[in-house]
Every structure is written in C-alpha cells, then in structure tokens.
Scaffold this active site. Structure first.
Site, short mmCIF file in Angstrom:
data_model
loop_
_atom_site.label_atom_id
_atom_site.label_comp_id
_atom_site.label_asym_id
_atom_site.label_seq_id
_atom_site.Cartn_x
_atom_site.Cartn_y
_atom_site.Cartn_z
N THR A 66 26.05 34.65 -2.58
CA THR A 66 26.51 36.31 -2.51
C THR A 66 27.25 36.50 -0.91
OG1 THR A 66 24.28 36.60 -1.92
CG2 THR A 66 24.95 36.89 -4.43
N GLY B 207 27.43 34.38 3.22
CA GLY B 207 27.01 33.11 4.12
C GLY B 207 27.75 31.83 3.65
N TYR C 151 10.59 26.52 7.81
CA TYR C 151 11.86 26.06 7.40
C TYR C 151 12.20 24.74 7.72
CZ TYR C 151 16.92 26.15 7.81
OH TYR C 151 18.28 26.15 7.40
N PRO D 25 24.80 35.64 8.13
CA PRO D 25 23.59 36.59 8.32
C PRO D 25 22.20 35.91 8.75
CG PRO D 25 24.96 37.07 6.58
CD PRO D 25 25.55 35.81 7.01
N LEU D 26 21.98 34.47 8.21
CA LEU D 26 20.77 33.89 8.53
C LEU D 26 20.71 33.53 10.08
CD1 LEU D 26 18.95 31.16 6.52
CD2 LEU D 26 19.68 30.66 8.94
P1 NAP Z 1 22.37 33.37 4.64
O1 NAP Z 1 23.46 33.80 5.23
O2 NAP Z 1 21.03 34.09 4.76
O3 NAP Z 1 22.67 33.25 2.93
C1 NAP Z 1 21.43 33.00 1.97
C2 NAP Z 1 21.94 32.96 0.69
O4 NAP Z 1 20.87 32.28 -0.04
C3 NAP Z 1 22.18 34.22 0.15
O5 NAP Z 1 23.41 34.18 -0.63
C4 NAP Z 1 21.15 34.68 -0.47
O6 NAP Z 1 21.51 35.72 -1.49
C5 NAP Z 1 20.57 33.45 -1.22
N1 NAP Z 1 19.24 33.57 -1.49
C6 NAP Z 1 18.12 33.84 -0.62
N2 NAP Z 1 16.93 33.87 -1.04
C7 NAP Z 1 17.28 33.51 -2.49
C8 NAP Z 1 16.65 33.42 -3.70
N3 NAP Z 1 15.18 33.63 -3.72
N4 NAP Z 1 17.24 33.40 -4.92
C9 NAP Z 1 18.46 33.16 -4.90
N5 NAP Z 1 19.02 33.09 -3.75
C10 NAP Z 1 18.57 33.53 -2.77
O7 NAP Z 1 22.05 31.81 4.92
P2 NAP Z 1 23.27 30.48 5.30
O8 NAP Z 1 23.13 30.35 6.59
O9 NAP Z 1 24.30 30.90 4.55
O10 NAP Z 1 22.34 29.65 4.64
C11 NAP Z 1 22.68 28.93 3.58
C12 NAP Z 1 22.16 27.31 3.51
O11 NAP Z 1 22.38 26.64 4.61
C13 NAP Z 1 20.70 27.63 3.52
O12 NAP Z 1 19.82 26.67 2.68
C14 NAP Z 1 20.44 27.09 5.11
O13 NAP Z 1 19.03 26.60 5.13
C15 NAP Z 1 21.15 26.41 5.00
N6 NAP Z 1 21.71 26.04 6.45
C16 NAP Z 1 22.13 27.08 7.24
C17 NAP Z 1 22.48 26.90 8.61
C18 NAP Z 1 23.04 27.72 9.50
O14 NAP Z 1 23.28 27.70 10.51
N7 NAP Z 1 23.54 28.98 8.91
C19 NAP Z 1 22.32 25.79 9.22
C20 NAP Z 1 21.65 24.54 8.50
C21 NAP Z 1 21.53 24.76 7.13
P3 NAP Z 1 20.74 37.04 -1.97
O15 NAP Z 1 20.22 37.57 -0.85
O16 NAP Z 1 21.81 37.83 -2.68
O17 NAP Z 1 19.60 36.41 -2.81
#
Ligand code: NAP
Length: 265
Positions: free
Chosen positions: A20, A22, A161, A197-198
């Site tokens: 949705t 990120g 995490y 956003p994360l």
């Molecule tokens: P984000 O911006 O917070 O987006 C997270 C996504 O996960 C959103 O689409 C959210 O959608 C969804 N989500 C959260 N809880 C959920 C649930 N219970 N069921 C279904 N969907 C859920 O995070 P991001 O940075 O894009 O991260 C995406 C992935 O990349 C994660 O696994 C994170 O650990 C990994 N990652 C991120 C980074 C970074 O620096 N950003 C680095 C390493 C790894 P809704 O709120 O609509 O449910």
C-alpha cells in the site's frame, strides 16, 4: 511508473504483501511495468486502491485486496481469490513488515515482542504456506522474503525487528531447499536504509527520544552507507524483479544485499 513492455513477467500473477506504500508499492509497480498482474495488499484500503489505480493508469495490471498478514483467514481468501481468477500464483513477495518498539530487549513486554514476530515472521509464514500448494499445482513459482541488512549484522536498537529479519533470511533458505524439487525458487533481499514511512517514523522516534533534528539524523544515516546516501524503494524493487525473472533461473536460497555498501565494512 511507465509500462516498459520488455515483458519479462508478462501475464504472471504477483502477490506483494504490504504494497500500500513504501518498498512494497515500488515492488508492485516495477513488477507490473514488466507485465505482471500485481495483487496489491495491505490494511490501508485507500492507499491500496491508489497504488492499483496508478498501475492501471500507467498501462499495467493490478488489483487491491485488503490483507492483514497476521490473519490466516484473510491470507486464505486473498490467495484463493487470486488463484480462482487467474488460475495461478507465480510470485509471492513477503514484504509486509513493522519496526516495533525502539528500546532495549529487557524493556520489551512479551506482547510487544510477539506482535513484531506475528507480522514479520508468522505473517510471511502464513503467506508462503497458502501460496505453495497453488505454485505446486502449476509446476513452479517464485518467493522472495524481504529481510534486511539486520538479518545479517546486528545493531543496538529495535531488537525484535532485527530478530525477525534474521528469521526471514533463514526461512528463505529453508523454503529454497524444501521446494527446489517443485521448481519454486526462494530468495531473500537485504535492504540497507531506504527512505520510506518506516524509516521516517524511526527517525522521528529517535529525534524525540535522543534529541537532534530529523535532518541531522538523516545525514548520519546517509553517512553510514559507504555510497554516501540511503536508498530509495526502486533500488530494492529492481533487485526483486531480477530474482523473480527467468534471468535468475539458477538463483535460489541466495541473499541479495542492496545496501550501498553498509555491510561491507
Ligand atoms: P513501510 O513504509 O512501513 O511499509 C510497510 C508496509 O507493510 C505497508 O504497506 C503496510 O501496509 C504493510 N503492513 C504493515 N503491517 C501489516 C500487516 N499486519 N499486514 C499486512 N501489511 C502490513 O515499510 P518499508 O520501509 O516499505 O518496509 C517494507 C519491508 O522492507 C519490511 O519488511 C521491512 O522490514 C523491509 N526493510 C525496510 C528497510 C527500510 O530502510 N525501509 C530496510 C530493510 C528492510 P498497511 O499499513 O496498509 O497494512
């Protein structure tokens, strides 16, 4: 994102969890730009509909399904609906994830710890569990677990995490071994910091608790990556595209690090 028409994924169905916004949004858009039908999922319906509409306006194929990955009934419904409509599920990207509380391990409550595991580990398990039988029926598929640099190295914050991201790394290897004979390839991707956003929420939290402006903290984060800056969602999306494309037909159980050199130190 423009439809590219290289057609590397023409007609393939791809369920991307947490798409949705990120990184997941970028993954869905890149896969659709190569001809995949992206199944956008998440809990924020308005954002999911927006992503699906943007893909369709750019000439791609997508639809949104509400999905909380911790709810097995919803996982069952979305995977079943996808299979019934398209007759196959080719790709699953286990991307949905949350950071959880930022405090030392001993200050976590059991409930806080378990909720991060529920989303990041059990949620990915449930999606894999429900998708594999459909992939087997069709003779193959591709699964990608979005782990993190913190599935490889440690850090002194958000302990739950990091533990979940290490789990995601090994889950990919186990599934790669289990399903190689079924022509299902399974890999993990390990992003460095990506501006989503994360990460914005993480910096806001740090700035409130430890002081310093978000801009200062962002500069520190940029400097932690040898390449000089943090990444953007498409940096990860193109790595996923490679792993799920036929060009990666010999790649399974591998860990693709996309981190601007962070873990090379
Ligand atoms: P984000 O911006 O917070 O987006 C997270 C996504 O996960 C959103 O689409 C959210 O959608 C969804 N989500 C959260 N809880 C959920 C649930 N219970 N069921 C279904 N969907 C859920 O995070 P991001 O940075 O894009 O991260 C995406 C992935 O990349 C994660 O696994 C994170 O650990 C990994 N990652 C991120 C980074 C970074 O620096 N950003 C680095 C390493 C790894 P809704 O709120 O609509 O449910």
């Amino acid at each position: 994102m423009e439809r590219k028409d290289n057609g590397r994924l023409e007609g393939r169905t791809a369920i991307v969890t947490g798409s949705t916004y990120g990184i997941g949004e970028a993954i869905a858009k890149v896969l659709s730009s190569e001809g995949a039908i992206s199944i956008i999922t998440g809990r924020t319906d308005e954002e999911g509909e927006r992503v699906a509409e943007e893909i369709k306006s750019a000439g791609g194929a997508a639809e949104f399904h509400h999905l909380d990955v911790t709810d097995e009934k919803e996982v069952d419904e979305v995977t079943r609906a996808t299979y019934e409509k398209y007759g196959k599920i080719d790709i699953l990207v286990n991307n949905a994830g949350i950071a959880g509380p930022n405090k030392p391990t001993h200050e976590y409550t059991r409930e806080e710890w378990e909720y991060v595991f529920d989303v990041n580990v059990t949620g990915a398990f449930l999606c894999t569990k429900h998708v594999v039988p459909y992939m087997k029926k069709r003779g193959g598929g591709n699964i990608v677990y979005i782990s993190s640099i913190y599935g490889i190295v440690g850090a002194q914050d958000i302990p739950a995490y990091h533990a979940t991201k290490a789990s995601n790394r090994i889950m990919a290897k186990i599934d790669a071994l289990l399903y190689a004979k079924d022509n299902i390839r399974v890999n993990s991707v390990h992003p460095g910091f990506i501006w989503t956003p994360l990460v914005k929420d993480f910096l806001t939290d740090q700035s409130e608790n430890l002081g310093g402006t978000i801009e200062d903290l962002r500069r520190e984060l940029d400097a932690a990556h040898p390449i000089g800056h943090i990444g953007e969602p498409n940096d990860i999306a193109y790595g996923v595209l490679y792993l799920v494309s036929d060009e990666a037909k010999f790649v399974t159980g591998s860990e693709l690090v996309i981190d601007g050199g962070y873990t090379s130190r």
